[in-house]
Scaffold this active site. Structure first.
Site, mmCIF file in Angstrom:
data_model
loop_
_atom_site.group_PDB
_atom_site.id
_atom_site.type_symbol
_atom_site.label_atom_id
_atom_site.label_comp_id
_atom_site.label_asym_id
_atom_site.label_seq_id
_atom_site.Cartn_x
_atom_site.Cartn_y
_atom_site.Cartn_z
ATOM 1 N N CYS A 1 0.847 -1.185 0.000
ATOM 2 C CA CYS A 1 0.000 0.000 0.000
ATOM 3 C C CYS A 1 0.888 1.242 0.000
ATOM 4 C CB CYS A 1 -0.952 0.093 1.177
ATOM 5 S SG CYS A 1 -2.153 -1.230 1.266
ATOM 6 N N ARG B 1 4.157 -0.475 -4.747
ATOM 7 C CA ARG B 1 3.839 -0.961 -3.403
ATOM 8 C C ARG B 1 2.515 -1.705 -3.350
ATOM 9 N NH1 ARG B 1 6.948 1.475 0.555
ATOM 10 N NH2 ARG B 1 5.460 0.811 2.117
ATOM 11 N N TRP C 1 -2.803 -2.678 -1.789
ATOM 12 C CA TRP C 1 -2.516 -4.111 -1.938
ATOM 13 C C TRP C 1 -3.409 -4.781 -0.908
ATOM 14 C CZ3 TRP C 1 -0.669 -8.237 0.975
ATOM 15 C CH2 TRP C 1 -0.200 -9.354 0.257
ATOM 16 N N ASN D 1 -1.949 2.262 5.649
ATOM 17 C CA ASN D 1 -1.098 1.158 5.214
ATOM 18 C C ASN D 1 -0.817 0.334 6.461
ATOM 19 O OD1 ASN D 1 0.946 -0.510 4.284
ATOM 20 N ND2 ASN D 1 2.460 1.124 4.097
ATOM 21 N N GLY D 2 -1.079 -0.979 6.408
ATOM 22 C CA GLY D 2 -0.846 -1.823 7.584
ATOM 23 C C GLY D 2 -2.090 -2.637 7.901
ATOM 24 N N GLU E 1 17.201 -18.555 -6.768
ATOM 25 C CA GLU E 1 16.863 -17.180 -7.139
ATOM 26 C C GLU E 1 16.410 -17.119 -8.604
ATOM 27 O OE1 GLU E 1 16.127 -14.583 -5.700
ATOM 28 O OE2 GLU E 1 16.422 -12.993 -7.132
ATOM 29 N N LYS F 1 12.754 -15.766 -9.764
ATOM 30 C CA LYS F 1 12.571 -14.695 -10.750
ATOM 31 C C LYS F 1 11.599 -15.146 -11.835
ATOM 32 C CE LYS F 1 13.691 -11.743 -9.219
ATOM 33 N NZ LYS F 1 14.251 -11.864 -7.906
ATOM 34 N N GLU G 1 8.004 -15.422 -10.467
ATOM 35 C CA GLU G 1 7.446 -14.116 -10.083
ATOM 36 C C GLU G 1 6.926 -13.333 -11.286
ATOM 37 O OE1 GLU G 1 9.625 -11.953 -6.369
ATOM 38 O OE2 GLU G 1 10.918 -12.382 -8.053
ATOM 39 N N HIS H 1 17.111 -37.990 -6.880
ATOM 40 C CA HIS H 1 16.272 -38.368 -5.742
ATOM 41 C C HIS H 1 14.835 -37.891 -5.907
ATOM 42 C CE1 HIS H 1 19.754 -39.902 -3.714
ATOM 43 N NE2 HIS H 1 20.379 -38.746 -3.839
ATOM 44 N N LYS I 1 6.065 -4.953 -3.589
ATOM 45 C CA LYS I 1 7.504 -4.797 -3.366
ATOM 46 C C LYS I 1 7.852 -4.829 -1.893
ATOM 47 C CE LYS I 1 11.625 -3.480 -4.860
ATOM 48 N NZ LYS I 1 12.224 -4.676 -5.377
HETATM 49 C C1 G6P Z 1 8.756 -9.053 -1.374
HETATM 50 C C2 G6P Z 1 9.370 -8.669 -2.695
HETATM 51 C C3 G6P Z 1 10.653 -9.479 -2.922
HETATM 52 C C4 G6P Z 1 11.596 -9.298 -1.742
HETATM 53 C C5 G6P Z 1 10.929 -9.646 -0.414
HETATM 54 C C6 G6P Z 1 11.785 -9.246 0.776
HETATM 55 O O1 G6P Z 1 8.267 -10.345 -1.432
HETATM 56 O O2 G6P Z 1 8.459 -8.880 -3.758
HETATM 57 O O3 G6P Z 1 11.275 -9.035 -4.103
HETATM 58 O O4 G6P Z 1 12.722 -10.111 -1.926
HETATM 59 O O5 G6P Z 1 9.696 -8.931 -0.302
HETATM 60 O O6 G6P Z 1 11.909 -7.853 0.794
HETATM 61 P P1 G6P Z 1 13.069 -7.054 1.489
HETATM 62 O O7 G6P Z 1 12.725 -5.611 1.257
HETATM 63 O O8 G6P Z 1 13.019 -7.411 2.952
HETATM 64 O O9 G6P Z 1 14.344 -7.460 0.874
#
Ligand code: G6P
Length: 611
Positions: free
Chosen positions: A2, A27, A75, A100-101, A484, A488, A491, A507, A606
């Site tokens: 948010c 956000r 969000w 927000n929260g 990772e 990616k 996501e 396995h 984010k």
């Molecule tokens: C969200 C984002 C990710 C990020 C994660 C942790 O899920 O979409 O890209 O890695 O939060 O965020 P931070 O700000 O703690 O690295």
């Protein structure tokens, strides 16, 4: 999670708020809204489900005009992303609030308010705040006192912006558990979840602290009250990254821009932290040398991509510094009984410094008798930075794309600096320290060469666009890089992807391998290369299609079912950083081919400031 933007200005604020929302859209982006106190003394609101563009269309049709206003991009947590649930929420036609929260005791408060005749029009937790503040105001409190009284009754996390028709020159903000900054203008003042939202109007910011309430008034008056209600001074900080940070420039997406910024931000993260032959521990901050010299173990806690950086660091810290290391996702760590060996350093990794689980883990860790805490973080003034004993800032600059790229590789660089720092105080071989220091200095240049392979990687991406699944393999410190890579891909392209340590293939996951399951592997020229090559043969023998990112010297040739992309030589210690790049580019191009929303993938946000 948010985004809030609000203003008390000397001009019409609709444009400022709308631009702020666009910049905050990373956000949260499922609905948006704005409320403005008009020059005629009315409170007017526009809301729309969907992206900020939908709100913009409503505002084009029916503009809001006034100098005081609040706006929000959502969000969803409580209630679906509909117009009714979009913020701002109102109490009658007098008061509006953006939040927000999460308010954890909202059900109890709602029942009480309903009993008193208040009608609710949304399923959100936020609407109770609107009615509670509205109720206090009608009892004769001013808006500041009304908000302060209500905050004392709320459990949970919030950043808030509140306006009331009865005080048309005032905007109240408050934060606890969610970020909020004050933008300092010339005879104007603003609020936002993130400075980026306001760079078009100011570069001077006050980072509010936990429990702060702020009253902004016409003429630029800013009064901040701490959790005890005392008027306090907070420093004004100048935002250094410039307004370009909030724009895509020549790039099609923020994610691509941020991938390409990596050589430069890695150089910035190394700046001033490397000596001739070792890391400069004193550059890690006051007291760093003293703290690090006592460390016998490390516990790393993080979420998402940052967690993957921690997994790489475990290999490094144990191999080079000889420090036993554990890594855990924050949402697990914070809810279990943790045994803390003596002299253990607690390390958090976070791009935003506001991730709710990571922050809660740090607060939990404080009770557990750790030697001290270190935050590796990208946002100065964030909660994690403020609450940790020591901080090592990554210099990635603002990261807007939801899928993290440059924040991850700068975290890895910071973690390598930590490894070298701990190595230095733990008798790590001096010649090896010097080799890694030299390799770090050359890293930005080698990364530039890997980015030069973008065209080849784009060509490879065509083979993935129609696939439904993908398997990523790596060994040693490259297993987390495979994780990772898989993260990616899922996501941003919504292709189901999993990662395995290559030795685990037989396995279980080998059962999935056929011509429809592309298998991606990273093969730097390290001690595990021969073992990895055997694992790759296992895939080929089952008709799997293999895509291998390999060191130019490993002697793997293109063949049927085997596609090899050669990467320049890099010291094996730094290979995880370099091999991240082709995986980022691959996911990016697959997502572009699939036509997904690269920078704002569905259902994600984010900055995850709720549990
Ligand atoms: C969200 C984002 C990710 C990020 C994660 C942790 O899920 O979409 O890209 O890695 O939060 O965020 P931070 O700000 O703690 O690295």
């Amino acid at each position: 999670m948010c985004g809030i933007v609000a203003a008390v200005a000397e001009r019409n604020v609709q444009g400022i708020l709308l631009e702020g929302l666009k910049r905050l859209e990373y956000r949260g982006y499922d609905s948006a809204g704005m409320a403005i106190l008009t020059n005629e003394g009315r409170l007017e609101r526009q809301r729309a489900a969907g992206k900020v563009a939908a709100l913009e269309a409503c505002l084009d049709a029916s503009p809001l005009v006034g100098s005081v206003g609040i706006a929000h991009t959502r969000w969803a947590t409580h209630g679906k992303p509909t117009e009714h649930n979009a913020h701002p929420h109102q109490s009658g036609d007098s008061l509006a609030v953006v939040h927000n929260g999460i308010i954890e005791n909202f059900e109890m408060l709602k029942t009480e308010l309903e009993g008193q005749g208040y009608a609710f029009t949304s399923q959100t937790d936020t609407e109770v705040i609107a009615h509670l503040v509205g109720r206090e105001f009608t009892l004769g409190q001013d808006l500041l006192a009304s908000v302060q009284r209500v905050l004392a009754t709320l459990d949970g996390a919030y950043a808030l912006g509140v306006v009331h028709r009865g005080e048309p020159d005032t905007l109240i903000g408050a934060r606890k558990g969610s970020p909020l900054v004050v933008g300092v203008g010339i005879e104007e003042a603003f609020l936002a979840s993130d400075p980026l939202a306001l760079l078009q109007v100011t570069d001077r910011f006050i980072y509010l602290q936990e429990g702060d309430v702020v009253r902004l008034r016409r003429g630029g008056s800013i009064e901040i009250f701490d959790a005890a209600g005392q008027l306090v001074e907070r420093p004004i900080q100048v935002f250094e990254h410039g307004d370009g940070a909030a724009s895509k420039g020549e790039y099609r997406h923020f994610m691509l821009k941020e991938i390409y910024e990596q050589p430069q931000v890695i150089a910035a993260t190394l700046e001033g932290r490397l000596g001739e032959r070792s890391a400069l521990i004193e550059s890690f901050g006051n007291g760093a040398e003293q703290l690090l010299s006592k460390v016998k173990q490390v516990h790393i806690v993080a979420c998402g991509t940052s967690y993957h950086a921690g997994l790489v660091a475990r290999y490094w810290l144990e191999q080079y510094a000889g420090i036993p290391t554990q890594v855990e996702v924050a949402s697990e760590f914070r809810y279990r009984r943790v045994v803390v060996p003596e002299n253990t350093l607690f390390v958090t990794l976070s791009q935003s410094g506001e991730t709710a689980d990571t922050l809660a883990a740090l607060r939990f860790a404080r009770e557990l008798g750790y030697l001290g805490s270190l935050a590796i973080c990208n946002v100065p003034g964030s909660s994690l930075v403020r609450e940790s004993d020591l901080t090592l800032m990554t210099q990635a600059g603002p990261e807007i794309g939801v899928a993290s790229t440059k924040a991850f590789t700068t975290q890895l660089v910071a973690l390598m600096l930590l490894t070298l720092g701990l190595g230095k105080v733990n008798d790590m071989d001096e010649a090896r320290q010097a080799e890694i220091v030299t390799a770090l200095r050359g890293l930005p240049t080698v990364m530039g060469r890997v980015l030069g392979l973008d065209g080849d990687i784009e060509a490879l991406s065509m083979a993935f666009a129609e696939k439904h699944h993908a398997l990523f393999l790596g060994r040693g410190a490259h297993f987390p890089i495979a994780l990772e890579g898989a993260l990616k891909l899922k996501e941003i392209s919504y292709i189901h992807a999993e990662a395995y340590p290559a030795g685990e293939l037989k396995h279980g996951p080998l059962a999935l391998v056929d011509s429809e399951m592309p298998v991606i592997s990273v093969a730097p020229n390290d001690a595990l290369l021969d073992k990895l090559k055997s694992n790759l043969q296992e895939v080929r023998a089952r008709g799997g299609e293999l895509y291998v990112f390999a060191d130019e010297s490993v002697g793997l040739e293109n063949a049927e079912g085997l596609h090899v992309l050669r990467l320049p030589y890099i010291d094996e210690a730094l290979a995880p950083i370099l091999y991240t790049l082709p995986l980022q580019l691959l996911s990016y191009h697959v997502a572009v081919l699939k036509g997904t929303d690269v920078d704002q993938p569905r259902n994600l946000a984010k900055s995850v400031t709720v549990e």
